[in-house]
Design a protein around this motif. Structure first.
Motif, PDB file in Angstrom:
ATOM      1  N   GLU A 151     -41.193  -8.388  20.481  1.00 30.47           N
ATOM      2  CA  GLU A 151     -41.330  -7.777  19.176  1.00 30.47           C
ATOM      3  C   GLU A 151     -39.980  -7.716  18.462  1.00 30.47           C
ATOM      4  OE1 GLU A 151     -43.466  -4.158  18.796  1.00 30.47           O
ATOM      5  OE2 GLU A 151     -45.024  -4.710  20.249  1.00 30.47           O
ATOM      6  N   ALA A 152     -40.033  -7.832  17.146  1.00 31.09           N
ATOM      7  CA  ALA A 152     -38.841  -7.715  16.315  1.00 31.09           C
ATOM      8  C   ALA A 152     -39.289  -7.229  14.940  1.00 31.09           C
ATOM      9  CB  ALA A 152     -38.118  -9.059  16.200  1.00 31.09           C
ATOM     10  N   THR A 153     -38.335  -6.849  14.117  1.00 32.67           N
ATOM     11  CA  THR A 153     -38.653  -6.390  12.772  1.00 32.67           C
ATOM     12  C   THR A 153     -37.740  -7.071  11.756  1.00 32.67           C
ATOM     13  OG1 THR A 153     -37.135  -4.505  12.902  1.00 32.67           O
ATOM     14  CG2 THR A 153     -39.421  -4.129  13.585  1.00 32.67           C
ATOM     15  N   ALA A 154     -38.224  -7.136  10.530  1.00 32.22           N
ATOM     16  CA  ALA A 154     -37.439  -7.617   9.399  1.00 32.22           C
ATOM     17  C   ALA A 154     -37.941  -6.856   8.179  1.00 32.22           C
ATOM     18  CB  ALA A 154     -37.619  -9.124   9.195  1.00 32.22           C
ATOM     19  N   GLY A 155     -37.078  -6.660   7.199  1.00 29.92           N
ATOM     20  CA  GLY A 155     -37.519  -5.901   6.043  1.00 29.92           C
ATOM     21  C   GLY A 155     -36.465  -5.792   4.976  1.00 29.92           C
ATOM     22  N   TYR A 156     -36.662  -4.832   4.073  1.00 25.23           N
ATOM     23  CA  TYR A 156     -35.783  -4.661   2.928  1.00 25.23           C
ATOM     24  C   TYR A 156     -35.924  -3.226   2.420  1.00 25.23           C
ATOM     25  CZ  TYR A 156     -40.324  -5.510   0.806  1.00 25.23           C
ATOM     26  OH  TYR A 156     -41.662  -5.455   0.509  1.00 25.23           O
ATOM     27  N   THR A 157     -34.940  -2.810   1.652  1.00 22.50           N
ATOM     28  CA  THR A 157     -34.972  -1.517   0.975  1.00 22.50           C
ATOM     29  C   THR A 157     -35.464  -1.725  -0.444  1.00 22.50           C
ATOM     30  OG1 THR A 157     -33.141  -0.678   2.313  1.00 22.50           O
ATOM     31  CG2 THR A 157     -33.611   0.464   0.245  1.00 22.50           C
ATOM     32  N   VAL A 158     -36.442  -0.938  -0.847  1.00 21.63           N
ATOM     33  CA  VAL A 158     -37.007  -1.056  -2.185  1.00 21.63           C
ATOM     34  C   VAL A 158     -35.912  -0.830  -3.227  1.00 21.63           C
ATOM     35  CG1 VAL A 158     -38.649  -0.054  -3.823  1.00 21.63           C
ATOM     36  CG2 VAL A 158     -39.296  -0.356  -1.426  1.00 21.63           C
ATOM     37  N   GLY A 159     -35.812  -1.734  -4.185  1.00 16.51           N
ATOM     38  CA  GLY A 159     -34.836  -1.611  -5.249  1.00 16.51           C
ATOM     39  C   GLY A 159     -33.470  -2.158  -4.917  1.00 16.51           C
ATOM     40  N   ALA A 160     -33.272  -2.610  -3.677  1.00 19.70           N
ATOM     41  CA  ALA A 160     -31.981  -3.160  -3.277  1.00 19.70           C
ATOM     42  C   ALA A 160     -31.912  -4.638  -3.642  1.00 19.70           C
ATOM     43  CB  ALA A 160     -31.770  -2.966  -1.776  1.00 19.70           C
ATOM     44  N   ASN A 161     -30.781  -5.236  -3.358  1.00 20.96           N
ATOM     45  CA  ASN A 161     -30.610  -6.675  -3.556  1.00 20.96           C
ATOM     46  C   ASN A 161     -30.042  -7.266  -2.267  1.00 20.96           C
ATOM     47  OD1 ASN A 161     -30.339  -9.229  -4.567  1.00 20.96           O
ATOM     48  ND2 ASN A 161     -28.579  -8.780  -5.869  1.00 20.96           N
ATOM     49  N   PRO A 162     -30.842  -8.044  -1.502  1.00 22.90           N
ATOM     50  CA  PRO A 162     -32.187  -8.518  -1.869  1.00 22.90           C
ATOM     51  C   PRO A 162     -33.260  -7.479  -1.576  1.00 22.90           C
ATOM     52  CG  PRO A 162     -31.566  -9.421   0.254  1.00 22.90           C
ATOM     53  CD  PRO A 162     -30.373  -8.644  -0.225  1.00 22.90           C
ATOM     54  N   ASP A 163     -34.360  -7.581  -2.294  1.00 19.18           N
ATOM     55  CA  ASP A 163     -35.521  -6.734  -2.044  1.00 19.18           C
ATOM     56  C   ASP A 163     -36.704  -7.575  -1.613  1.00 19.18           C
ATOM     57  OD1 ASP A 163     -35.954  -7.989  -4.418  1.00 19.18           O
ATOM     58  OD2 ASP A 163     -36.484  -6.184  -5.557  1.00 19.18           O
ATOM     59  N   VAL A 164     -36.405  -8.627  -0.855  1.00 18.37           N
ATOM     60  CA  VAL A 164     -37.424  -9.516  -0.285  1.00 18.37           C
ATOM     61  C   VAL A 164     -37.011  -9.859   1.134  1.00 18.37           C
ATOM     62  CG1 VAL A 164     -37.875 -10.522  -2.561  1.00 18.37           C
ATOM     63  CG2 VAL A 164     -36.346 -11.700  -0.978  1.00 18.37           C
ATOM     64  N   VAL A 165     -37.984 -10.335   1.906  1.00 13.84           N
ATOM     65  CA  VAL A 165     -37.701 -10.930   3.206  1.00 13.84           C
ATOM     66  C   VAL A 165     -38.553 -12.190   3.308  1.00 13.84           C
ATOM     67  CG1 VAL A 165     -39.467  -9.553   4.416  1.00 13.84           C
ATOM     68  CG2 VAL A 165     -37.557 -10.541   5.697  1.00 13.84           C
ATOM     69  N   SER A 166     -37.981 -13.266   3.849  1.00 10.36           N
ATOM     70  CA  SER A 166     -38.720 -14.524   3.865  1.00 10.36           C
ATOM     71  C   SER A 166     -38.597 -15.218   5.212  1.00 10.36           C
ATOM     72  CB  SER A 166     -38.257 -15.453   2.737  1.00 10.36           C
ATOM     73  OG  SER A 166     -36.921 -15.866   2.929  1.00 10.36           O
ATOM     74  N   PHE A 167     -39.516 -16.173   5.426  1.00 12.88           N
ATOM     75  CA  PHE A 167     -39.609 -16.920   6.676  1.00 12.88           C
ATOM     76  C   PHE A 167     -39.899 -18.371   6.317  1.00 12.88           C
ATOM     77  CE2 PHE A 167     -40.839 -12.565   7.147  1.00 12.88           C
ATOM     78  CZ  PHE A 167     -40.253 -12.136   8.331  1.00 12.88           C
ATOM     79  N   VAL A 168     -39.279 -19.298   7.047  1.00 12.92           N
ATOM     80  CA  VAL A 168     -39.330 -20.707   6.669  1.00 12.92           C
ATOM     81  C   VAL A 168     -39.726 -21.564   7.869  1.00 12.92           C
ATOM     82  CG1 VAL A 168     -37.964 -22.670   5.857  1.00 12.92           C
ATOM     83  CG2 VAL A 168     -37.607 -20.423   4.846  1.00 12.92           C
ATOM     84  N   THR A 169     -40.502 -22.628   7.589  1.00 13.13           N
ATOM     85  CA  THR A 169     -40.749 -23.663   8.589  1.00 13.13           C
ATOM     86  C   THR A 169     -40.527 -25.019   7.948  1.00 13.13           C
ATOM     87  OG1 THR A 169     -42.323 -24.491  10.246  1.00 13.13           O
ATOM     88  CG2 THR A 169     -43.233 -23.916   8.103  1.00 13.13           C
ATOM     89  N   ARG A 170     -40.075 -25.980   8.758  1.00 17.20           N
ATOM     90  CA  ARG A 170     -39.833 -27.340   8.286  1.00 17.20           C
ATOM     91  C   ARG A 170     -40.835 -28.268   8.962  1.00 17.20           C
ATOM     92  NH1 ARG A 170     -35.242 -29.783   6.035  1.00 17.20           N
ATOM     93  NH2 ARG A 170     -34.026 -27.889   6.488  1.00 17.20           N
ATOM     94  N   PHE A 171     -41.485 -29.127   8.177  1.00 16.24           N
ATOM     95  CA  PHE A 171     -42.484 -30.041   8.713  1.00 16.24           C
ATOM     96  C   PHE A 171     -41.809 -31.352   9.145  1.00 16.24           C
ATOM     97  CE2 PHE A 171     -44.954 -27.400   5.723  1.00 16.24           C
ATOM     98  CZ  PHE A 171     -45.879 -26.887   6.607  1.00 16.24           C
ATOM     99  N   ASP A 172     -42.158 -31.825  10.328  1.00 16.29           N
ATOM    100  CA  ASP A 172     -41.579 -33.078  10.815  1.00 16.29           C
ATOM    101  C   ASP A 172     -42.480 -34.278  10.544  1.00 16.29           C
ATOM    102  OD1 ASP A 172     -43.609 -32.608  12.612  1.00 16.29           O
ATOM    103  OD2 ASP A 172     -42.299 -32.413  14.368  1.00 16.29           O
TER     104      ASP A 172
END
Length: 260
Positions: free
Chosen positions: A69-90
């Motif tokens: 288990e792990a966590t990711a997140g953001y503070t409302v109104g902060a910069n950045p105020d998003v969290v993202s996840f990426v995958t690359r297709f081969d």
């Protein structure tokens, strides 16, 4: 349309009854769009629902759930105020149908949260790709669609949910498309972690080898309004938004993959 009316109003045997029930488009956002692809249903019958699991440590998406288990997140109104996840297709990958996000989330400092979800295509260098849906691409249309008027410039597949309204309608929901009952309010307790399913707008996208898919989670609208001139929704968020991943809380993005 003329053939339709001739067939049903004048009784002409013009082959309209053999017309495919569905025609859909595949965008690559790079000038190689394919349109008016015939199908008997939408999504096409051979689409495979594929789960891409979020990893809160590496901020990546993978077809295997992280064991820890792990966590990711953001503070409302902060910069950045998003969290993202990426995958690359081969290899070349085509998405046709309805994506959905199944997320384990927590609100620190509040009893509710508005979540906005975005799935976008990135090129091999990480640049977000988008495309105008109107022939006018002058300065004014650039300004209008920079943040808003998303009906005029395609940037993504997106969805949103007020987490206290997360209860699903068991009769209407399917594995591909969650349907919420909107008949109860389920506020969050301090420290409570809940799972929620969020439906996204249907998609028809082609990814070439090396290109990437990015899942973005935020507490604010990432695109602005759908129509020009509309007022934006102001979410009642505060505190921190935490997304839990892996282990017993394996959040994932489910995408409709059409085999080559």
């Amino acid at each position: 349309m003329r053939r339709f009316f001739d067939h049903f109003l004048k009784g002409e045997d013009n082959g309209w009854d053999q017309t495919p029930r569905v025609r859909y488009s595949l965008l690559d956002l790079e000038g190689g769009d394919r349109v008016n692809i015939p199908a008997d249903q939408f999504p096409p019958a051979d689409v495979q629902l594929t789960k891409y699991y979020l990893d809160g440590r590496s901020h990546t998406l993978g077809t295997t759930a992280p064991p820890d288990e792990a966590t990711a997140g953001y503070t409302v109104g902060a910069n950045p105020d998003v969290v993202s996840f990426v995958t690359r297709f081969d290899q070349e990958t085509t998405l046709v149908g309805y994506p959905k996000a199944h997320l384990w989330v927590e609100a620190k400092g509040h009893d509710d949260m508005d979540l906005f979800i975005l799935v976008q295509k990135l090129d091999a260098y990480g640049t977000p790709l988008q495309q105008f849906t109107v022939p006018n691409q002058g300065a004014l249309i650039q300004d209008v669609t920079e943040r808003g008027a998303s009906i005029l410039r395609y940037k993504r597949s997106d969805g949103r949910l007020h987490i206290s309204m997360r209860h699903l309608d068991e009769k209407l929901s399917t594995e591909a498309i969650p349907a919420h009952s909107f008949d109860r309010v389920e506020k969050l307790s301090p420290g409570e972690v809940v799972d929620a399913e969020i439906d996204l707008l249907p998609v028809g996208l082609t990814f070439y080898p090396g290109e990437q898919l990015r899942l973005v989670i935020s507490g604010r609208s990432l695109l602005g309004t759908t129509m020009p001139g509309n007022r934006e929704h102001t979410p009642a968020n505060k505190g921190q938004h935490i997304v839990h991943t892996g282990g017993e809380r394996a959040s994932y993005l489910q995408i409709p993959v059409k085999p080559a």
